[in-house]
Design an enzyme around this catalytic site. Structure first.
Site, PDB file in Angstrom:
ATOM      1  N   ASN A  50       0.876  -1.250   0.139  1.00 43.99           N
ATOM      2  CA  ASN A  50      -0.010  -0.043   0.052  1.00 43.99           C
ATOM      3  C   ASN A  50       0.729   1.173   0.074  1.00 43.99           C
ATOM      4  OD1 ASN A  50      -2.911  -1.257   0.469  1.00 43.99           O
ATOM      5  ND2 ASN A  50      -1.928  -2.305   2.060  1.00 43.99           N
ATOM      6  N   GLU A  51       0.817   1.731  -1.122  1.00 44.47           N
ATOM      7  CA  GLU A  51       1.993   2.878  -1.490  1.00 44.47           C
ATOM      8  C   GLU A  51       1.495   4.166  -1.009  1.00 44.47           C
ATOM      9  OE1 GLU A  51       4.821   2.094  -1.956  1.00 44.47           O
ATOM     10  OE2 GLU A  51       5.378   0.852  -3.564  1.00 44.47           O
ATOM     11  N   PRO A  52       2.148   5.257  -0.687  1.00 38.13           N
ATOM     12  CA  PRO A  52       1.609   6.401  -0.330  1.00 38.13           C
ATOM     13  C   PRO A  52       0.383   6.846  -1.417  1.00 38.13           C
ATOM     14  CG  PRO A  52       4.102   6.610  -0.362  1.00 38.13           C
ATOM     15  CD  PRO A  52       3.636   5.312  -0.822  1.00 38.13           C
TER      16      PRO A  52
END
Length: 636
Positions: A160-162
């Site tokens: 879950n990236e920025p």
């Protein structure tokens, strides 16, 4: 769990800090084992959410030991993994399916039907339906009882990236550039890292009944601080864990370094003002106010929460001058000790005037990159310097370099005699080995040997440039490194024996070693552990009682000013000579296999770091130098 520190104000997630990651890993494994046994006693299924990457390896190792030595059974355990690269085949050595079986599943009695890992070999059109089924399957088991997590430098959990939403579920995502750069070493180049992945969502993770997030090492300290003390933000997805009612963050000393209660405890509450903390506080205050040490005022101390510090001194000036002198005494142009001088205020002893020195270099270029100026000065000042190259560094050589050297060897042999068949056959074999190698596959023994010889030749060239005789360059080729892969073997007795034998043969007065624990590949950390284990074996040797151990840092990070026990200034000419020594390592010039996230070449990183250290000393009101190499003394 019981850690070294308890939660304090400013912190929005419960956390515990252990002295070492191994102790923290053991603690997490014990909690998992207790949960499994508790569920077994009730006849219930235990649902675990599992993570991959370097952080949980110690946890899985402990669980395997518990299974093998304590009879911990996994017959009632169902697992759901966080993520998987996409597209990737399960049999790929880079897949998380492969990772989980290598580190855990192949060594315990879990039912294969109970293992759930996102599939990376689907058609993209099938992914959305598959992800919804993955979510439903978790729900059919009543949700995840305990979810373990790591954290990436972008603050991602899972993949879950920025920018990920708090309500996101299992889905296909595009990986952040930083995440792909961090994975580049495992894939032998960023270009080989998949651009996408399947990951559980933030919402899925937050539904877990219990969450344990682990973070080890100094490289995670910045993002850990933001996760625990910062505001909730999609730019740091791990901050969403502040909303979870039962999360604990498990840290080691390095990863906790920037929490306020540890880095700036005077801002939190009562502070124990030992010499180290006082030095750190004064340096920090100078940086906050933009003033040199001797210009700090009582008002400066009071305004920044240090009233109780200055009350322990007759005057603010007394404190300032004490700290100024402490930093001044770290500076020396004589890293081996200055002969015929009063050494009571110097970092090194004056006697013996000519010392035996062993400079340990984890890779064949760390000696000149990390302390090239000091290396040169030690030799020029008449000390008997030995360099011990701990590993071959063979996996950090591009394939093209091997072909270039093979071409040279082939043409040289052809020009010397007519017995070409054997040489030509070898040449063709080397080229075929490289051309037929798949992405991420291990080199053949012959190719690895040539890569090691390339780096060995460059190391010798660097030593000769300094003026060191060939016999003082020692190539240890420690066995733990020689896997041909990024993943290394555990430290063996042979690694330690090789190191012990060298030290006993030389009996040095000084040892220099890499204390760069933020090395993203981990080799520096392992090499330092080998030295520490060797020193433990040698602790009763008489010569060791008169030996100082100095730790330098490499191309990844520098010591904080408060950590520095010896600062060796370099002139512009000396800095240029250091650069020329680094240039002898031609296979590491103009781009390297394991570049990391820093696009600068190693010589540029080293010079910028050395100049930055000198600038900090200057800003504190000390002498202005072109550059400074810094060392911390290790007391054993």
């Amino acid at each position: 769990m019981v850690g070294l520190h308890e939660e304090k104000r400013f912190e929005k997630i419960h956390n515990v800090v252990f002295s070492e990651s191994s102790i923290g890993s053991r603690s997490i494994a014990m909690e998992i084992a207790d949960l499994i046994r508790h569920k077994q006693s009730k006849g219930d299924v235990c649902v675990l959410g599992l993570a991959t990457g370097s952080s949980p390896k110690g946890v899985y190792n402990e669980l395997v030991k518990m299974h093998q030595e304590e009879g911990l059974s996994f017959h009632n355990v169902v697992t759901f993994n966080l993520d998987e690269y996409f597209p990737i085949a399960p049999i790929s050595s880079h897949s998380y399916w492969h990772f989980m079986h290598e580190y855990l599943f192949d060594h315990i009695n879990i039912d294969p039907e109970n293992i759930n890992i996102p599939k990376g070999d689907l058609q993209e059109s099938e992914v959305r339906k598959y992800c919804l089924e993955y979510e439903r399957k978790i729900e059919t088991y009543g949700g995840i009882d305990l979810q373990i997590l790591g954290i990436g430098r972008t603050g991602h959990i899972g993949f879950n990236e920025p920018g990920s939403h708090v309500n996101s579920i299992t889905r296909l995502v595009t990986l952040d550039q930083v995440t792909r750069e961090d994975a580049a070493g495992d894939f032998y180049g960023k270009e080989n890292v998949p651009r996408k992945a399947i990951t559980m969502g933030i919402g899925t993770i937050l539904k877990a009944k219990r969450i344990l997030l682990m973070a080890w090492g100094e490289s995670k300290a910045t993002v850990v601080g933001r996760m625990i003390e910062g505001d909730i933000s999609g730019e740091i997805p791990a901050t969403y864990l502040q909303q979870h009612h039962n999360t604990t963050v498990v840290l080691d000393t390095g990863s906790s370094a920037y929490l306020k209660r540890i880095y700036t405890p005077w801002l939190v509450g009562g502070c124990k003002w030992d010499e180290f903390t006082t030095k750190r506080a004064v340096v920090w205050l100078c940086q906050q106010t933009g003033k040199p040490i001797l210009k700090l005022t009582e008002r400066d101390y009071n305004d920044h929460g240090m009233n109780d510090l200055i009350t322990a001194y007759p005057s603010t000036y007394e404190l300032n001058i004490k700290m100024f002198n402490a930093l001044q005494h770290t500076i020396t142009g004589w890293p081996g000790g200055k002969p015929n001088a009063d050494d009571s205020q110097r970092p090194e002893r004056a006697l013996p005037a000519q010392k035996r020195v062993v400079l340990f270099s984890p890779h064949p270029d760390d000696d000149v990159i990390s302390m090239g100026g000091t290396f040169i000065r030690l030799h020029d000042q008449g000390h008997e310097v030995h360099v011990a190259y701990q590993t071959s560094g063979n996996i950090a050589v591009f394939d093209e370099e091997v072909i270039r050297f093979a071409d040279f060897y082939n043409e040289l042999k052809n020009s010397q005699d007519n017995k070409q068949s054997e040489q030509k056959e070898f040449y063709q074999k080397i080229k075929a080995d490289i051309l037929n190698k798949g992405t991420g596959e291990m080199d053949t023994d012959d190719v690895r040997r040539i890569k090691g010889l390339i780096r060995r030749g460059e190391a010798r060239a660097g030593c000769r440039f300094v003026g060191l005789p060939d016999e003082r360059a020692h190539f240890l080729d420690l066995p733990f490194y020689e896997t041909g892969r990024v993943k290394k073997l555990p430290i063996s007795e042979e690694d330690v024996r090789i190191t012990v034998d060298l030290l006993r043969a030389i009996q040095p007065h000084q040892i220099y070693a890499a204390g760069d624990l933020s090395d993203p590949h981990g080799t520096h950390r392992v090499c330092l552990d080998v030295i520490f284990k060797a020193l433990e074996v040698l602790k009763d040797d008489d010569w060791l009682k008169d030996c100082y151990v100095w730790l330098y840092r490499g191309a990844w990070q520098e010591w904080g000013i408060e950590d520095i026990d010896m600062a060796v200034p370099l002139s512009p000419d000396e800095l240029m000579k250091k650069r020329q020594a680094i240039f002898k390592h031609q296979s590491q010039k103009d781009g390297v296999v394991f570049q990391g996230t820093d696009g600068r070449e190693f010589w540029q990183r080293a010079e910028d770091r050395n100049r930055s250290t000198a600038k900090l000393y200057d800003q504190l009101g000390l002498a202005e130098y072109e550059a400074i190499e810094a060392f911390k003394r290790y007391h054993f």
